[in-house]
Enzyme design. Structure first.
Site, mmCIF file in Angstrom:
data_model
loop_
_atom_site.group_PDB
_atom_site.id
_atom_site.type_symbol
_atom_site.label_atom_id
_atom_site.label_comp_id
_atom_site.label_asym_id
_atom_site.label_seq_id
_atom_site.Cartn_x
_atom_site.Cartn_y
_atom_site.Cartn_z
ATOM 1 N N GLY A 89 53.251 58.530 91.015
ATOM 2 C CA GLY A 89 53.557 58.199 92.405
ATOM 3 C C GLY A 89 54.760 57.351 92.608
ATOM 4 O O GLY A 89 55.088 56.503 91.886
ATOM 5 N N ALA A 90 55.796 58.090 93.420
ATOM 6 C CA ALA A 90 57.094 57.402 93.944
ATOM 7 C C ALA A 90 57.003 56.962 95.289
ATOM 8 O O ALA A 90 57.952 57.292 95.909
ATOM 9 C CB ALA A 90 58.103 58.438 93.446
ATOM 10 N N GLY A 91 55.946 56.347 95.678
ATOM 11 C CA GLY A 91 55.904 55.805 97.237
ATOM 12 C C GLY A 91 56.697 54.781 96.892
ATOM 13 O O GLY A 91 57.244 54.136 95.930
ATOM 14 N N GLU A 116 52.666 53.369 117.101
ATOM 15 C CA GLU A 116 54.128 53.471 116.801
ATOM 16 C C GLU A 116 54.351 54.963 117.157
ATOM 17 O O GLU A 116 55.330 55.346 117.502
ATOM 18 C CB GLU A 116 54.385 53.385 115.386
ATOM 19 C CG GLU A 116 54.547 51.552 115.132
ATOM 20 C CD GLU A 116 55.400 51.424 113.779
ATOM 21 O OE1 GLU A 116 55.033 51.838 112.842
ATOM 22 O OE2 GLU A 116 56.312 50.530 113.743
ATOM 23 N N ALA A 119 54.044 48.433 103.404
ATOM 24 C CA ALA A 119 54.747 48.735 102.508
ATOM 25 C C ALA A 119 55.317 47.484 101.803
ATOM 26 O O ALA A 119 55.718 47.422 100.673
ATOM 27 C CB ALA A 119 55.723 49.355 103.341
ATOM 28 N N GLN A 120 55.266 46.335 102.806
ATOM 29 C CA GLN A 120 55.740 45.075 102.466
ATOM 30 C C GLN A 120 55.295 44.586 101.173
ATOM 31 O O GLN A 120 55.757 44.136 100.103
ATOM 32 C CB GLN A 120 55.358 44.173 103.608
ATOM 33 C CG GLN A 120 55.885 42.778 103.297
ATOM 34 C CD GLN A 120 55.828 41.829 104.611
ATOM 35 O OE1 GLN A 120 56.377 40.890 104.970
ATOM 36 N NE2 GLN A 120 54.909 42.520 105.725
ATOM 37 N N ASN A 131 55.622 62.383 90.229
ATOM 38 C CA ASN A 131 55.606 62.526 91.693
ATOM 39 C C ASN A 131 55.559 63.857 92.069
ATOM 40 O O ASN A 131 56.105 64.774 91.390
ATOM 41 C CB ASN A 131 56.681 61.757 92.285
ATOM 42 C CG ASN A 131 56.284 61.721 94.124
ATOM 43 O OD1 ASN A 131 55.432 61.028 94.292
ATOM 44 N ND2 ASN A 131 57.167 62.133 94.866
ATOM 45 N N LYS A 132 54.692 64.248 92.978
ATOM 46 C CA LYS A 132 54.555 65.469 93.390
ATOM 47 C C LYS A 132 55.548 66.319 94.034
ATOM 48 O O LYS A 132 55.932 67.302 93.915
ATOM 49 C CB LYS A 132 53.572 65.389 94.746
ATOM 50 C CG LYS A 132 52.780 66.502 95.211
ATOM 51 C CD LYS A 132 51.712 66.070 96.116
ATOM 52 C CE LYS A 132 50.850 66.883 96.993
ATOM 53 N NZ LYS A 132 49.772 66.191 97.645
ATOM 54 N N LYS A 137 63.141 45.201 113.172
ATOM 55 C CA LYS A 137 62.532 46.322 112.427
ATOM 56 C C LYS A 137 63.616 47.151 111.594
ATOM 57 O O LYS A 137 63.282 47.330 110.735
ATOM 58 C CB LYS A 137 61.850 47.235 113.608
ATOM 59 C CG LYS A 137 61.148 48.401 112.924
ATOM 60 C CD LYS A 137 59.774 48.263 112.459
ATOM 61 C CE LYS A 137 59.266 49.768 111.951
ATOM 62 N NZ LYS A 137 57.949 49.506 111.411
#
Lengths: 402, 402
Positions: B11-13, B171, B315-316, B38-39, B376
């Site tokens: 995974g490349a998240g 959001e 993400a943090q 990664n996909k 942000k």
């Protein structure tokens, strides 16, 4: 004091809005109460619609507010749909209300010709209005967007069938073939997954057009990946594709129907005698037996006596008819009995093929590629000039000519 | 000569790509053969996806080619989908082929949490990938385009239901409420025809977040026409709307599901013990009983001991875990036994509300409006800086800060 005669113009397409414009410019509104009726508060350029349909031009570039080209203090504007013409009572039924007239101009435009082929109305898109082409553009983009979003790839989402290789069909295929590489880039799709079919029942694309130009167009479009299926009538349109006359099937989620037009069905409904929905008008553009009704544009059938066949309905003829119609209305207002006869002056025909490509015939002169494309834009700008003068050309014109 | 140990990163998240980036920067590729799987050939910013979903930002702004941030001469890159982890055989099954590993990093991300509610998978959209949000944007535009194209108006085409008023839901609603006036203009639709519902089962929007900030957000969104249905569980999703728990129905053709995420189902399939699809990792981020497997990002469950509840997957945290994971892999390569413990340092939480609006909590400080929105963007740019330095900030950063 006598009341002013009432002129009602139905439809603000090429014929209707140009008639209104001519009557305004000639001051006829001082002698008559003139009302223009249209479904939308804008006029659009039907001959440009293949571009927003493919997404190569924004639809706002093809339309203009009616009150930006017509002075609504001089010509009344009513935003309504026409339901029926009660010619014996000299009135028009609108979706909300009705209007009486002394003189009527019918410029209600056309409807897609389906030839009674099953499924066309239910499953095919047509290039006929701002609303319809906006939907085609969004539908195409949706097909591209959906492709990579499912694990199982559905290739029929990337197969596009354009039924009819007449002017509209070829022009649309031209734009679409220009847009596809952009769409592939935008949605991460290999170009070879996308199929565009141009399907035509007649033995050639652009039937009746110069052979050399047709060959040029077909070669060009084939080089962009378009596949032609010529002499191939479509037997049925289904939700998931088309069935051809040999019984074979092409799976596709996007069928765009461009096999020509017929007149507006309101004419049949109102009891006029029609041929494919069109009224064969007198030389002065009046409906036979109705001295108070002019019929122009796609609703009018006129014969090209040189070949004894009807002229194809084009913007060019509709605009020319508007001039004659406006002159004849002024003559009637002035009490004259002798009306002008309409004589089409076909100046040329140009079909755009997307990008800087086009083909055309101006007089006997054949145009190819960039020169034809430039000519097409000159023609488009000329119409804007006739309708709204230089300000309209500057606002809506096409300037990337070379 | 001993062979180099093999590190495979799935995974490349946020977690996976940052682990690869840290291993590259620290020179670990000299001591190990490192492969990132990664996909897609791109990494994308999951936390920005609500913007392209609403159409307020182009999706290309949220993604970057993996070989533009990772030197594929140092870290191998394999574009494949992961099918299963065979942990006893120390290998990973890909859709085409397999990979052996000595050390594995699982950063496979999340899947939408449906809570088993019927119809969600079949009928709802989710904000989870470039492909999925591109489809949402196109679907929304298609709804607007279709509205005026039929004589009979279907108001459910202009009703948008966002299920879940957590961060992603709020959001997205923020962006959508900013976009709707543009869409109304583009497709000739009166604003009052469009309905946006934010539906939340919990007794408040943004459950767990500061009350004053929640009130600010709700008031702002309501002023843009968003209707909140709070304490309103959805019972069923259908093709044409949702059924609420009181049995009433809202007709809609667009349901966007944002009620949180669970871990990747590959983990269950591979025989790991999970809670809502996530593995409760050791303090050094390894899977219990598997000293060769690190689990990071949305697949990892870690407990906030202060409140004895799991940290929400963000993400943090994923980015911070990547630093620890990379350090621990280097320690293992160096033969050390003592690994670093992961301690999240929650620096702040900011939710954008569309346009220049946002709310945020940085330490104890509450931020509203433009200052929160600027914060942000600073956070988003900081991540780009960590990943790809100033060049990446300049290429993909957000600069319209004030």
């Amino acid at each position: 004091m006598n009341r002013k005669p009432k002129i009602v113009i139905l439809g603000a397409g090429y014929g209707g809005i140009m008639t209104a414009s001519r009557l305004q410019k000639s001051g006829a509104y001082q002698d008559a109460e003139i009302t223009l009726v249209n479904k939308h508060n804008y006029h659009y350029q039907t001959t440009w619609l293949h571009e927003p349909a493919a997404g190569t031009l924004h639809h706002d570039r093809t339309r203009m507010r009616i009150d930006s080209v017509i002075d609504t203090n001089k010509i009344h504007f009513v935003k309504e749909s026409v339901v029926e013409i009660k010619k014996d009572e000299k009135k028009v039924i609108l979706s909300n209300g009705e209007l009486e007239y002394d003189y009527l101009v019918v410029g209600l435009g056309s409807e897609p010709e389906t030839f009674g082929i099953p499924g066309v109305e239910e499953h095919a898109f047509s290039i006929r209005s701002v609303n319809s082409v906006r939907l085609i553009r969004e539908h195409i983009e949706y097909m591209f967007a959906s492709y990579n979003n499912s694990e199982e790839k559905h290739d029929d989402a990337l197969t596009f069938i354009v039924a009819g290789a007449g002017f509209t069909g070829i022009e649309f295929v031209g734009e679409l073939s220009e847009r596809v590489p952009e769409l592939c880039e935008e949605y991460d799709i290999p170009r070879e997954k996308v199929k565009i079919y141009s399907v035509e029942a007649a033995p050639t694309a652009l039937p009746g057009f110069d052979e050399e130009l047709v060959t040029y167009a077909m070669n060009l479009l084939e080089s962009r990946g378009v596949e032609f299926l010529i002499s191939t009538p479509i037997q049925e349109v289904k939700a998931d594709g088309v069935i051809l006359n040999d019984g074979s099937e092409i799976k596709s989620r996007t069928i765009v129907w461009t096999t020509g037009v017929r007149g507006n069905s309101i004419l049949d409904k109102s009891g006029f005698e029609t041929m494919r929905g069109r009224i064969k008008v007198e030389k002065d553009l009046r409906a036979p037996g109705h001295d108070d009704i002019f019929v122009i544009g796609d609703c009018a059938l006129i014969i090209n006596e040189e070949i004894n066949r009807p002229y194809p309905p084009t913007a060019q003829i509709a605009i020319q008819q508007a001039y004659t119609c406006a002159n004849n209305l002024k003559a009637l207002l002035a009490g004259k009995e002798k009306l002008e006869e309409f004589k089409p002056a076909i100046k040329g025909t140009v079909a755009s093929l997307g990008g800087k490509e086009a083909i055309g015939l101006v007089g006997d002169k054949k145009l190819f590629g960039a020169s034809a494309s430039a000519m097409k834009k000159v023609i488009d700008n000329k119409y804007l000039y006739q309708l709204g003068g230089m300000p309209l050309v500057l606002k809506k014109g096409k300037f990337n000519i070379f």
